[in-house]
Scaffold this active site. Structure first.
Site, PDB file in Angstrom:
ATOM      1  N   ASP A 161      68.150  63.682  39.320  1.00  0.00           N
ATOM      2  CA  ASP A 161      66.768  63.210  39.213  1.00  0.00           C
ATOM      3  C   ASP A 161      66.649  62.131  38.148  1.00  0.00           C
ATOM      4  O   ASP A 161      66.024  61.091  38.346  1.00  0.00           O
ATOM      5  CB  ASP A 161      65.834  64.377  38.860  1.00  0.00           C
ATOM      6  CG  ASP A 161      65.882  65.489  39.891  1.00  0.00           C
ATOM      7  OD1 ASP A 161      66.508  65.292  40.946  1.00  0.00           O
ATOM      8  OD2 ASP A 161      65.299  66.554  39.631  1.00  0.00           O
ATOM      9  N   HIS A 201      71.375  70.383  45.623  1.00  0.00           N
ATOM     10  CA  HIS A 201      72.017  71.312  44.681  1.00  0.00           C
ATOM     11  C   HIS A 201      73.496  70.969  44.460  1.00  0.00           C
ATOM     12  O   HIS A 201      74.231  71.764  43.885  1.00  0.00           O
ATOM     13  CB  HIS A 201      71.864  72.778  45.128  1.00  0.00           C
ATOM     14  CG  HIS A 201      70.483  73.328  44.911  1.00  0.00           C
ATOM     15  ND1 HIS A 201      70.161  74.154  43.855  1.00  0.00           N
ATOM     16  CD2 HIS A 201      69.336  73.151  45.599  1.00  0.00           C
ATOM     17  CE1 HIS A 201      68.876  74.468  43.930  1.00  0.00           C
ATOM     18  NE2 HIS A 201      68.357  73.859  44.971  1.00  0.00           N
ATOM     19  N   THR A 202      73.910  69.809  44.914  1.00  0.00           N
ATOM     20  CA  THR A 202      75.299  69.377  44.706  1.00  0.00           C
ATOM     21  C   THR A 202      75.487  68.736  43.338  1.00  0.00           C
ATOM     22  O   THR A 202      76.607  68.661  42.842  1.00  0.00           O
ATOM     23  CB  THR A 202      75.721  68.366  45.791  1.00  0.00           C
ATOM     24  OG1 THR A 202      74.672  67.408  45.940  1.00  0.00           O
ATOM     25  CG2 THR A 202      75.967  69.054  47.124  1.00  0.00           C
ATOM     26  N   ASP A 203      74.395  68.287  42.710  1.00  0.00           N
ATOM     27  CA  ASP A 203      74.555  67.503  41.472  1.00  0.00           C
ATOM     28  C   ASP A 203      75.169  68.323  40.344  1.00  0.00           C
ATOM     29  O   ASP A 203      76.090  67.867  39.660  1.00  0.00           O
ATOM     30  CB  ASP A 203      73.241  66.834  41.040  1.00  0.00           C
ATOM     31  CG  ASP A 203      72.069  67.779  40.821  1.00  0.00           C
ATOM     32  OD1 ASP A 203      72.163  68.974  41.197  1.00  0.00           O
ATOM     33  OD2 ASP A 203      71.043  67.322  40.280  1.00  0.00           O
ATOM     34  N   TYR A 223      66.466  79.090  40.819  1.00  0.00           N
ATOM     35  CA  TYR A 223      67.405  77.974  40.628  1.00  0.00           C
ATOM     36  C   TYR A 223      68.582  78.389  39.751  1.00  0.00           C
ATOM     37  O   TYR A 223      69.744  78.131  40.072  1.00  0.00           O
ATOM     38  CB  TYR A 223      66.626  76.821  39.985  1.00  0.00           C
ATOM     39  CG  TYR A 223      67.350  75.511  39.871  1.00  0.00           C
ATOM     40  CD1 TYR A 223      67.123  74.499  40.803  1.00  0.00           C
ATOM     41  CD2 TYR A 223      68.237  75.255  38.838  1.00  0.00           C
ATOM     42  CE1 TYR A 223      67.764  73.283  40.699  1.00  0.00           C
ATOM     43  CE2 TYR A 223      68.886  74.042  38.729  1.00  0.00           C
ATOM     44  CZ  TYR A 223      68.641  73.062  39.660  1.00  0.00           C
ATOM     45  OH  TYR A 223      69.283  71.858  39.554  1.00  0.00           O
ATOM     46  N   GLY A 235      58.810  68.801  44.043  1.00  0.00           N
ATOM     47  CA  GLY A 235      60.211  68.488  44.300  1.00  0.00           C
ATOM     48  C   GLY A 235      60.481  66.999  44.302  1.00  0.00           C
ATOM     49  O   GLY A 235      61.516  66.554  44.778  1.00  0.00           O
ATOM     50  N   LEU A 236      59.549  66.199  43.770  1.00  0.00           N
ATOM     51  CA  LEU A 236      59.730  64.738  43.719  1.00  0.00           C
ATOM     52  C   LEU A 236      60.002  64.244  42.297  1.00  0.00           C
ATOM     53  O   LEU A 236      59.868  63.066  42.000  1.00  0.00           O
ATOM     54  CB  LEU A 236      58.500  64.025  44.299  1.00  0.00           C
ATOM     55  CG  LEU A 236      58.181  64.359  45.757  1.00  0.00           C
ATOM     56  CD1 LEU A 236      56.924  63.640  46.212  1.00  0.00           C
ATOM     57  CD2 LEU A 236      59.348  64.012  46.664  1.00  0.00           C
ATOM     58  N   SER A 237      60.363  65.181  41.430  1.00  0.00           N
ATOM     59  CA  SER A 237      60.842  64.825  40.089  1.00  0.00           C
ATOM     60  C   SER A 237      59.796  64.232  39.163  1.00  0.00           C
ATOM     61  O   SER A 237      60.019  63.224  38.510  1.00  0.00           O
ATOM     62  CB  SER A 237      62.032  63.873  40.177  1.00  0.00           C
ATOM     63  OG  SER A 237      63.132  64.553  40.658  1.00  0.00           O
TER      64      SER A 237
END
EC number: 2.7.1.6
Length: 384
Positions: free
Chosen positions: A173, A35-37, A222, A125-127
């Site tokens: 991602d 969640h830093t992006d 989110y 969660g693997l885009s």
């Protein structure tokens, strides 16, 4: 059968002629930096050997026909007309990317037939969504011979997901799917888009264990996490939380906590997580896997306690993995949260032990059967 072969085969069956070309875009796993992006921060993902393949051929008009092999649905739209949302959610990822490519390249109206298939587990969660966006972006770039860099294609994918699909994702991602490198994790500065590749240490494997608890970012929590981070950034008078140092945070933490408890907790995670990513790069470069394991554990604890995005099943998986792996390596939740996967950096000689510990305990405790994937770090989007 690999997605590349399946896409080519199903294209021929569906359209009655052979595809001219095939593009493959990988999914990704994030080793650390969650969640830093969208806070302009740092992340450390790698592209993985699961992804989306798109086989395609030009048409002599401006119509796109898109066949989604995995769900046996087709979408059709005309590039010479304004692109409107579809009732099919998956089709909006395609339409959104094409729409924003046309904003950058208004002359792009090349029609095409496409068939696409993915082996990235959905909602894991693997885009899977980024792999779809980047494969479509690259397909359009090839079809129109467009002057778009891979980073530009990545940002167009993000724009499509934010504005057309309605999921407020960051850019990690898409950048990873576009710019991944074989056998490397890549630290991305999500503000400058600068990339620092670091080799995956010899003798270590990347294991991804899917809890098989599904998550849905568009309707999930989110977007509220994002708003809480924006509140905290405004409190500190900065563009994004990336601009707040750990010392500055400590100085005003009590004041922020008194004003907005949730914003305080979210900011605490982001600011400490950025620091962990920077330290993780140093640990990897020094091949200090004990330190890396500690940083991964710290990241998971912070996601559980401060960002509050883990669930009991995920916490249990991480506990099992940490016990199985020991000190040399680590485990944490990866992805947006509320389900999905954990990522492990595990010594090769402990992979089967890890698999067995999880298989013997997780389903017994949760009633859900996990899925275990061994991954390799691979190149970003490419023509096959």
């Amino acid at each position: 059968m690999k997605p590349q072969q399946l896409a080519t085969q199903k294209f021929s069956e569906h359209y009655g002629y052979s595809a001219a070309q095939t593009v493959f875009a990988p999914g990704r796993v994030n080793i650390i930096g969650e969640h830093t992006d969208y806070n302009d921060g740092f992340v450390m993902p790698c592209a993985i050997n699961y992804g989306m393949a798109v086989s395609f051929s030009k048409r002599d008009d401006s119509v796109w026909r898109v066949y989604a092999i995995d769900i046996d649905e087709q979408d059709e739209f005309d590039l010479s007309r304004p692109i409107e949302p579809s009732e099919h959610k998956w089709a909006n990822y395609v339409r959104g990317v094409v729409k924003y490519i046309q904003e950058k390249c208004p002359e792009f109206k090349q029609g095409a037939d496409l068939a696409m298939t993915s082996d990235v587990p959905m909602s894991s969660g693997l885009s899977s969504s980024a792999a779809l966006e980047i494969s479509i972006g690259k397909t359009a770039q090839v079809l129109g011979d467009l002057p778009l860099s891979l980073a530009e294609i990545a940002l167009i994918g993000q724009q499509a997901e934010n504005k057309f699909v309605g999921a407020n994702c960051g850019n990690m991602d898409q950048l990873t799917s576009a710019l991944g490198q074989k056998d490397q994790v890549i630290m991305i500065d999500c503000r400058s888009l600068e990339i620092t590749p670091t080799p995956v240490p010899h003798g270590y494997s990347i294991a991804i264990i899917n809890s098989n608890v599904k998550h849905d970012l568009v309707t999930g929590e989110y977007n509220s996490r994002r708003q809480e981070c924006e509140f905290a950034a405004k409190f500190f008078g900065v563009k994004a939380l990336r601009d707040v140092t750990p010392a500055q945070f400590i100085e005003r933490a009590a004041e922020l906590q008194a004003e907005n408890e949730l914003a305080y907790k979210r900011a605490k995670h982001i600011i400490s997580e950025n620091q962990r990513v920077l330290e993780a790069v140093e640990a990897l470069q020094a091949k200090d896997m004990v330190k890396l394991g500690q940083l991964m554990a710290g990241s998971h604890d912070s996601m559980r306690d401060d960002f509050e995005i883990t669930i009991p099943e995920i916490d249990y998986l991480v506990e099992l993995a940490q016990v199985a792996i020991g000190k040399n390596g680590g485990a944490r939740m990866t992805g947006g949260g509320f389900g999905g996967c954990i990522v492990c950096l595990v010594p090769d000689e402990k992979v089967e032990h890890l698999r067995r510990i999880i298989a013997d305990n997780y389903e017994k405790q949760t009633g859900i059967k996990e899925t275990f994937h061994l991954c390799t770090a691979c190149d970003g989007v490419h023509l096959i």
